[in-house]
Motif scaffolding. Structure first.
Motif, PDB file in Angstrom:
ATOM      1  N   SER A  48       0.830  -1.194   0.037  1.00 23.09           N
ATOM      2  CA  SER A  48       0.081  -0.039  -0.093  1.00 23.09           C
ATOM      3  C   SER A  48       1.026   1.253  -0.013  1.00 23.09           C
ATOM      4  N   GLU A  49       0.318   2.414   0.265  1.00 20.39           N
ATOM      5  CA  GLU A  49       0.985   3.454   0.527  1.00 20.39           C
ATOM      6  C   GLU A  49       0.216   4.486   1.557  1.00 20.39           C
ATOM      7  N   THR A  50       1.081   5.338   2.054  1.00 24.66           N
ATOM      8  CA  THR A  50       0.383   6.367   3.252  1.00 24.66           C
ATOM      9  C   THR A  50       1.118   7.501   3.193  1.00 24.66           C
ATOM     10  N   ASN A  74       4.453   1.971   1.015  1.00 30.04           N
ATOM     11  CA  ASN A  74       5.540   3.347   0.611  1.00 30.04           C
ATOM     12  C   ASN A  74       4.877   4.606   1.394  1.00 30.04           C
ATOM     13  N   TYR A  76       4.712   8.609   1.427  1.00 36.30           N
ATOM     14  CA  TYR A  76       5.085   9.758   0.322  1.00 36.30           C
ATOM     15  C   TYR A  76       5.145  10.987   1.172  1.00 36.30           C
ATOM     16  N   LEU A 107       1.586   4.556  -6.738  1.00 37.19           N
ATOM     17  CA  LEU A 107       1.968   3.259  -6.377  1.00 37.19           C
ATOM     18  C   LEU A 107       3.280   2.960  -6.508  1.00 37.19           C
ATOM     19  N   PHE A 109       6.222   0.186  -5.233  1.00 36.33           N
ATOM     20  CA  PHE A 109       6.664  -0.748  -4.217  1.00 36.33           C
ATOM     21  C   PHE A 109       7.487  -1.894  -4.618  1.00 36.33           C
TER      22      PHE A 109
END
Length: 311
Positions: A48-50, A74, A76, A107, A109
């Protein structure tokens, strides 16, 4: 040991009863399932990302605290983590408002290790979002080639209804990649204006994949599977505190059952016996029932401990 890899959004769920916030927990559809599986002792990894903020740090730390690999989340630096408001009604069902800046979606990763018969959980708008679709699709194809079981939870919210035409090609690709598709009556009413599980299966699903689970809140679960197998599973009435995470934890329990009962991708394709379906559907129901008894989005640590002790 087999593992479960989830790919999906992360959010902070703020839960309201009436007009007052009563609880806040890290969440996201696949995220909830991965936390429960981690608590149950299953090796897990989450993609995921946050945002680079307090909420993002909380989301990542919570994964680690529950035994889940977080290296593929990941962060940001110029993004804020998304927030979801969940308003519980008198039946403790939730109505949602999401706050997320989708134009800033990205995205990026490193792929986790995927081996044959590992399980990949994916779904929701995250699995359809055109902005990150190339990366999501590439990973799903990679996992498929590696021999993983792909479990797709449609989980399509009415807030994205105006995008149905735009995301339909992605939806059909997901059906084609998936070994198992689960969706709710609400999902298929929004997407196809259909509310009969047999009609949905024949017209939308079986061309792509044979194994289909149709859930409808407190009404029985409908299973359609390879070999023209069909069965209905009643839902036992329970006192609910919150239904948030009920579907996500059905997915978690189902994945847990696939591993516990040694169900491989080849076995799914050949067609499972009735008692095998009974076992893994029951596992999904146990997880789902457990999560409805609290304000949390995942099984309790105590429930997870009992599963580990009985493994």
């Amino acid at each position: 040991m087999r593992k479960v890899i989830g790919i999906g959004e992360t959010v902070l769920d703020i839960i309201f009863r009436g007009d007052q916030p009563i609880h806040a927990v890290p969440g996201g559809s696949t995220y909830n399932a991965i936390i429960s599986l981690g608590r149950a002792g299953v090796p897990t990894s989450f993609i995921s990302e946050t945002g680079n903020d307090r909420v993002g740090r909380m989301i990542i730390q919570f994964l680690k605290d529950n035994g889940c690999q977080a290296e593929c989340v990941n962060v940001y630096p110029d993004s804020k983590s998304p927030v979801s408001l969940a308003f519980l009604n008198e039946q403790n069902d939730a109505e949602y408002i999401f706050y997320k800046d989708h134009p800033n979606d990205r995205l990026d990763f490193t792929y986790p290790n995927v081996e044959a018969d590992d399980i990949v959980l994916f779904g929701s708008y995250y699995a359809l979002n055109p902005v990150i679709r190339p990366q999501v699709k590439a990973f799903l194809e990679y996992a498929h080639e590696k021999g993983a079981i792909l479990y797709y939870d449609v989980n399509f919210r009415g807030s994205h209804q105006n995008e149905i035409m735009r995301i339909t090609p992605n939806l059909l690709e997901n059906f084609e990649l998936a070994d198992i598709v689960r969706g709710s009556a609400e999902d298929f009413e929004i997407l196809f204006h259909k509310n009969d599980p047999d009609v949905v299966y024949r017209s939308q699903i079986m061309f792509y994949t044979k194994d289909f689970i149709y859930t409808q809140a407190a009404n029985p679960i409908e299973l359609r599977a390879a070999g023209n197998f069909k069965k209905q599973y009643p839902i036992e009435p329970i006192e609910t505190v919150s239904t948030i995470g009920a579907g996500d934890n059905f997915n978690a329990g189902f994945a847990y059952g696939l591993i516990k009962y040694g169900i491989t991708r080849d076995m799914l394709r050949q067609g499972l016996r009735e008692e095998q379906w009974d076992q893994i559907i029951s596992s999904g129901q146990q997880f789902s029932t457990e999560v409805c008894r609290s304000l949390y989005n995942y099984i309790s640590p105590e429930f997870g401990l009992r599963l580990r002790q009985n493994a």
